[in-house]
Enzyme design. Structure first.
Site, short mmCIF file in Angstrom:
data_model
loop_
_atom_site.label_atom_id
_atom_site.label_comp_id
_atom_site.label_asym_id
_atom_site.label_seq_id
_atom_site.Cartn_x
_atom_site.Cartn_y
_atom_site.Cartn_z
N PRO A 276 -35.86 3.09 -62.84
CA PRO A 276 -34.54 3.56 -63.26
C PRO A 276 -34.43 5.08 -63.15
O PRO A 276 -35.39 5.80 -63.45
CB PRO A 276 -34.47 3.13 -64.73
CG PRO A 276 -35.89 3.06 -65.19
CD PRO A 276 -36.72 2.72 -63.98
N ARG A 278 -30.68 6.80 -62.96
CA ARG A 278 -29.39 7.11 -63.57
C ARG A 278 -29.36 6.75 -65.06
O ARG A 278 -28.88 7.53 -65.88
CB ARG A 278 -28.29 6.34 -62.84
CG ARG A 278 -26.87 6.71 -63.23
CD ARG A 278 -25.86 5.77 -62.56
NE ARG A 278 -26.04 5.69 -61.13
CZ ARG A 278 -25.44 6.50 -60.25
NH1 ARG A 278 -24.62 7.44 -60.67
NH2 ARG A 278 -25.66 6.36 -58.95
N ARG A 314 -20.20 14.51 -57.49
CA ARG A 314 -19.93 13.07 -57.54
C ARG A 314 -18.45 12.71 -57.42
O ARG A 314 -18.11 11.78 -56.68
CB ARG A 314 -20.54 12.45 -58.80
CG ARG A 314 -22.06 12.61 -58.89
CD ARG A 314 -22.68 11.82 -60.03
NE ARG A 314 -22.52 10.41 -59.85
CZ ARG A 314 -21.58 9.67 -60.42
NH1 ARG A 314 -20.75 10.20 -61.27
NH2 ARG A 314 -21.49 8.40 -60.14
N CYS A 346 -12.55 26.43 -52.08
CA CYS A 346 -11.45 26.35 -51.13
C CYS A 346 -11.46 25.05 -50.34
O CYS A 346 -11.65 25.03 -49.13
CB CYS A 346 -11.51 27.54 -50.18
SG CYS A 346 -11.55 29.07 -51.09
N GLU A 347 -11.32 23.93 -51.05
CA GLU A 347 -11.18 22.61 -50.45
C GLU A 347 -10.30 21.81 -51.39
O GLU A 347 -10.53 21.84 -52.61
CB GLU A 347 -12.53 21.87 -50.40
CG GLU A 347 -13.63 22.61 -49.72
CD GLU A 347 -14.21 21.81 -48.55
OE1 GLU A 347 -13.67 20.72 -48.24
OE2 GLU A 347 -15.17 22.30 -47.97
C1 PLP Z 1 -32.25 5.97 -56.09
C2 PLP Z 1 -33.35 5.00 -56.25
C3 PLP Z 1 -33.68 4.52 -57.51
C4 PLP Z 1 -32.92 4.89 -58.76
O1 PLP Z 1 -31.63 4.39 -58.80
P1 PLP Z 1 -30.75 4.58 -60.12
O2 PLP Z 1 -29.46 3.99 -59.79
O3 PLP Z 1 -30.67 6.05 -60.38
O4 PLP Z 1 -31.46 3.87 -61.23
C5 PLP Z 1 -34.77 3.68 -57.61
N1 PLP Z 1 -35.48 3.31 -56.53
C6 PLP Z 1 -35.19 3.74 -55.29
C7 PLP Z 1 -36.00 3.32 -54.14
C8 PLP Z 1 -34.12 4.61 -55.11
O5 PLP Z 1 -33.81 5.04 -53.88
#
Ligand code: PLP
Length: 425
Positions: A276, A278, A314, A346-347
């Site tokens: 994990p 995010r 994002r 400037c976008e």
């Molecule tokens: C980006 C990624 C993650 C993490 O994904 P999250 O959505 O941030 O939990 C885990 N494993 C791999 C191989 C990734 O590329």
């Protein structure tokens, strides 16, 4: 519960008032909560209790040294996707046997770095990569432990730019071809097959795609074992989503995810890894910015902030939503006002959100973007020669700058003038 709450009418990070940090470091800046990072790690760790497991924090979400040091101190492993991330992980104190190396395009140099520095396993994503990794390992007189990332062809039902488990995505090998690919791996002298890897995408808001993928992995485990391969570790990737909009229904919790892992894969007697990113870092951080101007437009008002798309990309890149709130709590019953909230770059793409209802704010007010701890600072750039903004870590009543804002001289002096242009201006 993310430790960013109003107290006495002022937004706090743990026990620190946000305006106090703003006064010390200037705006804009990122601020992270140690307690939230630790809490999220523990939620995953506890969700897998009863299974032999390791949570490998996906550091691409937030790779600040202080964040990594905190994660390492909790006992976390780490998932890296480049040689640079590998070196950052080592510098922060992760031992090699808690570092997993993912990514579709590992170079020989990156492989060598990880083999010599120590590695838990490589998650390999193609046959050519296998051949090269075997060569590099043999050249060093070593054997590289590997899993093969399989692409289970399931729809993660997330944003197309962060879905990775459909057959049209560049990631992994088609699960239907696994047997021949594992047979090749077994023949290569520099590789030791130890398991299977799967990662189907990011910001998943339902468990159903995981269930589909993990059932396929369970079946594949049996098939590969019957073929004579050792499958003792399953890396299940990351991707569990976070509630970017507090008003929306919440994505599944780590504990529900853990139950699914146990139900689909618990009987296989494998060590379980999850990656994990995010969910650990996202809601552990906010971006704080000052309103420079409130500008009246045709039928709308613009809130022009000192933060921009280069600081938090994002919204521009994925059309992502971030809750934005005033740092000084509005009085109960304050009427909301619609704003287009934009940065100074400037976008026209430098628009965080359009027609967002929020309590009225004036120039000089501070606002906070929630859920900015993951894929925020790490994706920032210095476009428009806007310095990378500081990162601050809070621990209870303490805070520390964990990456300072560079000076303009530092930025300018990174460039060099070639000899033939010297003295020409
Ligand atoms: C980006 C990624 C993650 C993490 O994904 P999250 O959505 O941030 O939990 C885990 N494993 C791999 C191989 C990734 O590329």
């Amino acid at each position: 519960m993310d430790h960013f709450l109003y107290r006495d009418g002022v937004l706090h990070a743990e026990d620190v008032a946000i305006p106090e940090i703003a006064k010390a470091v200037g705006t804009p800046f990122y601020v992270y909560s140690s307690a939230t990072l630790a809490r999220h790690y523990r939620l995953f760790d506890e969700a897998l209790e009863g299974l032999d497991h390791l949570v490998c924090y996906a550091m691409k979400a937030n790779s600040n040294q202080a964040v990594l040091r905190l994660m390492a101190s909790l006992g976390s492993g780490v998932d890296v996707v480049s040689g640079g991330e590998y070196l950052r992980a080592k510098a922060a104190g992760f031992p090699g046997d808690r570092i997993v190396f993912s990514g579709v395009g590992k170079t020989r140099e990156e492989m060598r770095l990880a083999l010599l520095g120590g590695i838990r396993q490589f998650n390999v994503e193609s046959e050519p990569e296998m051949v090269v990794l075997s060569e590099v390992a043999v050249g060093l007189g070593m054997v590289a432990p590997i899993t093969v990332r399989v692409n289970p062809d399931v729809d993660a039902k997330t944003h197309e730019k962060i879905a990775t488990g459909k057959s049209e995505n560049k990631f992994g090998i088609p699960i239907a071809r696994s047997r021949e690919v594992y047979a090749l791996a077994a023949r290569l002298p520099g590789l030791e097959v130890i398991g299977i890897d799967v990662h189907i995408g990011s910001q998943l808001t339902s468990l159903e795609p995981y269930e589909q993928a993990y059932l396929k992995v369970a079946e594949l485990t049996e098939t590969l074992r019957a073929d004579g391969h050792t499958i003792r570790r399953l890396d299940l990737g990351g991707g569990l989503g976070i509630p970017y909009e507090q008003s929306n229904t919440a994505p599944p919790l780590p504990v529900e995810y853990g139950a699914l892992v146990k139900r689909t894969l618990g009987h296989l007697d494998c060590e379980i890894e999850i990656e994990p990113g995010r969910l650990i870092a996202g809601n552990a951080g906010i971006l704080v910015s000052e309103v420079i101007y409130v500008k009246s437009g045709e039928g709308r008002d613009f809130l022009i902030l000192d933060a921009a798309m280069n600081d938090l990309v994002r919204p521009a890149m994925y059309g992502a939503h971030h809750d934005i709130l005033p740092v000084i709590e509005p009085e109960a019953g304050t009427e909301q006002h619609p704003y287009d909230i934009v940065g100074p770059v400037c976008e026209s793409g430098d628009t965080f959100t359009k027609n967002r209802a929020m309590p009225p704010v004036e120039a000089g007010a501070l606002v906070a973007f929630r859920s900015a701890g993951a894929y925020g600072a790490v994706m920032a750039s210095e476009y428009n020669t806007r310095p990378l903004i500081p990162e601050v870590l809070v621990h209870e009543h303490q805070f520390a700058v964990i990456r300072p804002r560079p000076t303009f001289d530092e930025i300018i002096n990174r460039d060099t003038i070639p000899e033939w242009l010297e003295g020409s201006a």
